[in-house]
Write a protein that holds these residues in place. Sequence first.
Motif, mmCIF file in Angstrom:
data_model
loop_
_atom_site.group_PDB
_atom_site.id
_atom_site.type_symbol
_atom_site.label_atom_id
_atom_site.label_comp_id
_atom_site.label_asym_id
_atom_site.label_seq_id
_atom_site.Cartn_x
_atom_site.Cartn_y
_atom_site.Cartn_z
ATOM 1 N N GLY A 181 12.902 6.306 -17.536
ATOM 2 C CA GLY A 181 14.249 6.562 -17.045
ATOM 3 C C GLY A 181 14.334 6.622 -15.532
ATOM 4 O O GLY A 181 15.418 6.715 -14.954
ATOM 5 N N HIS A 184 16.510 3.796 -13.940
ATOM 6 C CA HIS A 184 17.852 3.587 -14.476
ATOM 7 C C HIS A 184 18.911 3.931 -13.440
ATOM 8 O O HIS A 184 18.733 4.841 -12.628
ATOM 9 N N ILE A 185 20.021 3.210 -13.493
ATOM 10 C CA ILE A 185 21.165 3.555 -12.652
ATOM 11 C C ILE A 185 22.058 4.538 -13.395
ATOM 12 O O ILE A 185 22.712 5.388 -12.797
ATOM 13 N N TYR A 186 22.059 4.423 -14.693
ATOM 14 C CA TYR A 186 22.669 5.406 -15.586
ATOM 15 C C TYR A 186 22.092 5.175 -16.972
ATOM 16 O O TYR A 186 21.253 4.288 -17.158
ATOM 17 N N ALA A 187 22.504 5.972 -17.926
ATOM 18 C CA ALA A 187 21.898 5.941 -19.252
ATOM 19 C C ALA A 187 21.904 4.535 -19.856
ATOM 20 O O ALA A 187 22.947 3.895 -19.950
ATOM 21 N N GLU A 189 20.704 1.740 -18.722
ATOM 22 C CA GLU A 189 20.863 0.584 -17.836
ATOM 23 C C GLU A 189 19.945 0.705 -16.628
ATOM 24 O O GLU A 189 19.998 1.681 -15.870
ATOM 25 N N ASP A 191 18.647 0.027 -12.895
ATOM 26 C CA ASP A 191 19.333 -0.164 -11.617
ATOM 27 C C ASP A 191 19.103 -1.598 -11.124
ATOM 28 O O ASP A 191 17.968 -1.989 -10.863
ATOM 29 N N SER A 233 17.235 1.577 -23.567
ATOM 30 C CA SER A 233 18.630 1.839 -23.948
ATOM 31 C C SER A 233 18.889 3.307 -24.278
ATOM 32 O O SER A 233 20.041 3.744 -24.302
ATOM 33 N N GLY A 236 17.601 7.556 -19.371
ATOM 34 C CA GLY A 236 18.286 7.330 -18.117
ATOM 35 C C GLY A 236 19.219 8.469 -17.754
ATOM 36 O O GLY A 236 19.527 9.326 -18.533
#
Length: 236
Positions: A181, A184-187, A189, A191, A233, A236
């Motif tokens: 995580g 990740h840019i957010y959960a 996904e 960055d 998936s 994040g």
Amino acid sequence: MREFILTVISAGTFIGFIYLCYTYKAFLFITRLLLTLGIAVAIAIVAFAIEEYWVLIFSVAFGIPGVFILKIGPNDTDYIDPDRYKECTTPKSKHSVNKYLSPDNKEHVKMVKYHILNHSSNLIYRFEENSSLTSCKVDLMNALKKRLEITTNLHTVKIEDIEKLTLAMLCDTAFNLLASGEYHIYAGELDPLGPGISMYCVYISAMNLAVELGFNDEESKNETIKYLNQCISEVG
């Protein structure tokens, strides 16, 4: 006028040196080294001949990098092609490591670490070549170094198994980082501006190469990639 011409020639040769360092596809490694040192010597001779000793600074600028170019320059081995990779990474003389080697065999452990890190660095470089993505090399290599420091069974690794182990550790380390995580840019996904996307591409390329070299099979590769995608998936 003479000073101006010398300045232009010196600047041009210095730019040529930078080109030789980074566009290694056009020259064999040893050729670059000889050219570099040859230019350094030629500049020094010219400087003494015309008694313009400030020109010697350009000789030093060529000579010092030339001494270290073999050590710090990129490898010319084509690690994308499986046959070429195997040919260039398989030792000429294969000596199996005695299974009773002591964990205190520091020289063997040091050698194994060196080859794993060297192979990994070259693989990452090749997989990221011509990519516009943010490089993951620093993060991935640092994680590999930390992992090697806590790995306790390197004294049992045979020379002929280092290639396979390198790909396995590279893939596993990239998997763990991507599933953490951290990139990740957010959960769910990664960055797009960070090194995560490039790391994912390196992971896929390394997995494909492992299949091509016979270290893994297509079904297992696809299942593992599917599991990584699921992990990405969910965090994040």
